[in-house]
Write a protein that holds these residues in place. Structure first.
Motif, PDB file in Angstrom:
ATOM      1  N   UNK A   2       0.822  -1.205   0.000  1.00  0.00           N
ATOM      2  CA  UNK A   2       0.000   0.000   0.000  1.00  0.00           C
ATOM      3  C   UNK A   2       0.853   1.249   0.000  1.00  0.00           C
ATOM      4  N   UNK A   3       1.904   1.240   0.792  1.00  0.00           N
ATOM      5  CA  UNK A   3       2.819   2.384   0.823  1.00  0.00           C
ATOM      6  C   UNK A   3       3.464   2.587  -0.540  1.00  0.00           C
ATOM      7  N   UNK A   4       3.972   1.506  -1.127  1.00  0.00           N
ATOM      8  CA  UNK A   4       4.666   1.609  -2.413  1.00  0.00           C
ATOM      9  C   UNK A   4       3.751   2.152  -3.498  1.00  0.00           C
ATOM     10  N   UNK A   5       2.556   1.597  -3.609  1.00  0.00           N
ATOM     11  CA  UNK A   5       1.643   2.000  -4.689  1.00  0.00           C
ATOM     12  C   UNK A   5       1.078   3.395  -4.455  1.00  0.00           C
ATOM     13  N   UNK A   6       0.531   3.627  -3.283  1.00  0.00           N
ATOM     14  CA  UNK A   6      -0.221   4.864  -3.052  1.00  0.00           C
ATOM     15  C   UNK A   6       0.653   6.100  -2.928  1.00  0.00           C
ATOM     16  N   UNK A   7       1.785   5.981  -2.248  1.00  0.00           N
ATOM     17  CA  UNK A   7       2.652   7.155  -2.149  1.00  0.00           C
ATOM     18  C   UNK A   7       3.190   7.541  -3.520  1.00  0.00           C
ATOM     19  N   UNK A   8       3.460   6.550  -4.365  1.00  0.00           N
ATOM     20  CA  UNK A   8       3.958   6.843  -5.710  1.00  0.00           C
ATOM     21  C   UNK A   8       2.943   7.633  -6.518  1.00  0.00           C
ATOM     22  N   UNK A   9       1.686   7.184  -6.480  1.00  0.00           N
ATOM     23  CA  UNK A   9       0.651   7.858  -7.273  1.00  0.00           C
ATOM     24  C   UNK A   9       0.365   9.259  -6.739  1.00  0.00           C
ATOM     25  N   UNK A  10       0.227   9.391  -5.429  1.00  0.00           N
ATOM     26  CA  UNK A  10      -0.061  10.708  -4.859  1.00  0.00           C
ATOM     27  C   UNK A  10       1.081  11.690  -5.105  1.00  0.00           C
TER      28      UNK A  10
ATOM     29  N   UNK B 189       9.967  -0.055  -8.325  1.00  0.00           N
ATOM     30  CA  UNK B 189       8.848  -0.212  -9.264  1.00  0.00           C
ATOM     31  C   UNK B 189       8.033   1.068  -9.388  1.00  0.00           C
ATOM     32  N   UNK B 190       8.123   1.945  -8.411  1.00  0.00           N
ATOM     33  CA  UNK B 190       7.295   3.150  -8.407  1.00  0.00           C
ATOM     34  C   UNK B 190       7.459   3.986  -9.675  1.00  0.00           C
TER      35      UNK B 190
ATOM     36  N   UNK C 240      -6.969   7.324  -4.198  1.00  0.00           N
ATOM     37  CA  UNK C 240      -6.508   6.192  -5.014  1.00  0.00           C
ATOM     38  C   UNK C 240      -7.106   4.916  -4.428  1.00  0.00           C
ATOM     39  N   UNK C 241      -7.742   4.114  -5.278  1.00  0.00           N
ATOM     40  CA  UNK C 241      -8.382   2.866  -4.846  1.00  0.00           C
ATOM     41  C   UNK C 241      -7.718   1.697  -5.572  1.00  0.00           C
ATOM     42  N   UNK C 242      -7.419   0.636  -4.829  1.00  0.00           N
ATOM     43  CA  UNK C 242      -6.789  -0.552  -5.413  1.00  0.00           C
ATOM     44  C   UNK C 242      -7.520  -1.793  -4.912  1.00  0.00           C
ATOM     45  N   UNK C 243      -7.862  -2.706  -5.832  1.00  0.00           N
ATOM     46  CA  UNK C 243      -8.592  -3.926  -5.473  1.00  0.00           C
ATOM     47  C   UNK C 243      -7.986  -5.164  -6.121  1.00  0.00           C
TER      48      UNK C 243
ATOM     49  N   UNK D 171       3.627   4.365 -16.357  1.00  0.00           N
ATOM     50  CA  UNK D 171       2.565   3.657 -17.074  1.00  0.00           C
ATOM     51  C   UNK D 171       1.205   4.303 -16.822  1.00  0.00           C
ATOM     52  N   UNK D 172       0.974   4.759 -15.608  1.00  0.00           N
ATOM     53  CA  UNK D 172      -0.303   5.399 -15.285  1.00  0.00           C
ATOM     54  C   UNK D 172      -0.478   6.703 -16.037  1.00  0.00           C
ATOM     55  N   UNK D 173       0.581   7.501 -16.124  1.00  0.00           N
ATOM     56  CA  UNK D 173       0.493   8.791 -16.806  1.00  0.00           C
ATOM     57  C   UNK D 173      -0.603   9.650 -16.204  1.00  0.00           C
ATOM     58  N   UNK D 174      -1.458  10.203 -17.069  1.00  0.00           N
ATOM     59  CA  UNK D 174      -2.559  11.050 -16.587  1.00  0.00           C
ATOM     60  C   UNK D 174      -3.896  10.329 -16.615  1.00  0.00           C
ATOM     61  N   UNK D 175      -3.861   9.000 -16.719  1.00  0.00           N
ATOM     62  CA  UNK D 175      -5.094   8.211 -16.829  1.00  0.00           C
ATOM     63  C   UNK D 175      -5.828   8.137 -15.492  1.00  0.00           C
ATOM     64  N   UNK D 176      -7.134   7.916 -15.553  1.00  0.00           N
ATOM     65  CA  UNK D 176      -7.956   7.836 -14.343  1.00  0.00           C
ATOM     66  C   UNK D 176      -8.058   6.419 -13.791  1.00  0.00           C
TER      67      UNK D 176
END
Length: 241
Positions: free
Chosen positions: A85-93, A148-149, A102-105, A155-160
């Protein structure tokens, strides 16, 4: 409400706790795994996230932890936080100033579509909400490595929204309500696709011009459906003040 917590932060805590409850309500949770985060309005370099070990239906405004973009716990009691969660969410924010939430499932439908070479197909109006707004990120193992961040946010870029290959789904919202709505609809699109594919019949895709038109209609939101939807969803899981 804790006197040390501002009204704006507590409102954010209530909305984020509601998202956790909604994910459980709609069967999109994964015991104690996966995560949802929200940026603090007055502290954009800090975010709220769940403590590791709570069921999503147990999350309350008070139980959410405050971490910074390095994953450090900066406020509240010492609690475990999911490393992925830390790796994914801090990177996106950190990479997306527009990311309020940010939601991840890891749902069966979302993971199943993430394993398909063709990914999400533009089969219906629900899927077309993501037409031109969907990214893909290749699987690199459990998201425990900060290296990986860089690739994830590139890859995410500006996508929703993004499909994490062989892993699950991720959505980014300008508001907490938008992030949940995107995830609900992405999940529905995956479920619908799998049901259609399971029929064994030949799939019918709308023409490209209709795909573009439908996506533009969603972007315009002429009826203000997004705000009305969030108000209705909040009534499903009232969070006591």
């Amino acid at each position: 409400m804790n006197a040390e917590i501002s009204i704006s932060e507590y409102t954010t805590r209530e909305d984020l706790a509601a998202v956790y409850r909604l994910i459980a309500y709609f069967g999109m949770d994964d015991i104690i795994h996966t995560h949802v985060s929200a940026r603090l309005p007055a502290e954009p370099d800090k975010l709220l996230i769940n403590r590791y070990g709570d069921l999503f239906r147990e999350v309350t405004p008070e139980s959410l932890a405050v971490i910074d973009h390095d994953g450090n716990l900066v406020r509240g009691p010492q609690v475990p936080i999911n490393t992925a969660g830390i790796v994914i969410h801090t990177a996106v924010h950190a990479a997306r100033p527009d990311a309020a939430c940010v939601v991840h499932t890891h749902t069966p439908a979302g993971v199943a579509v993430s394993c398909l070479e063709e990914g999400l197909l533009p089969l219906n109006q629900t899927a077309l909400l993501f037409h031109g707004h969907l990214a893909y990120h290749s699987f690199e193992g459990i998201a425990l490595d900060k290296e990986e961040q860089v690739r994830l946010v590139a890859d995410l870029g500006d996508k929703r929204a993004m499909i994490l290959r062989n892993h699950g789904l991720l959505t980014v919202g300008r508001t907490i309500g938008e992030a949940f709505s995107l995830m609900y609809n992405l999940e529905q699109a995956c479920r619908i696709q799998l049901a259609a594919q399971a029929s064994g019949q030949k799939l019918v895709l709308p023409p490209k011009e209709v795909q573009d038109k439908t996506a533009a209609q969603y972007d315009a939101d002429p009826d203000g459906a997004a705000e009305l939807e969030w108000l209705a969803l909040r009534r499903l899981v009232p969070i006591a003040a």
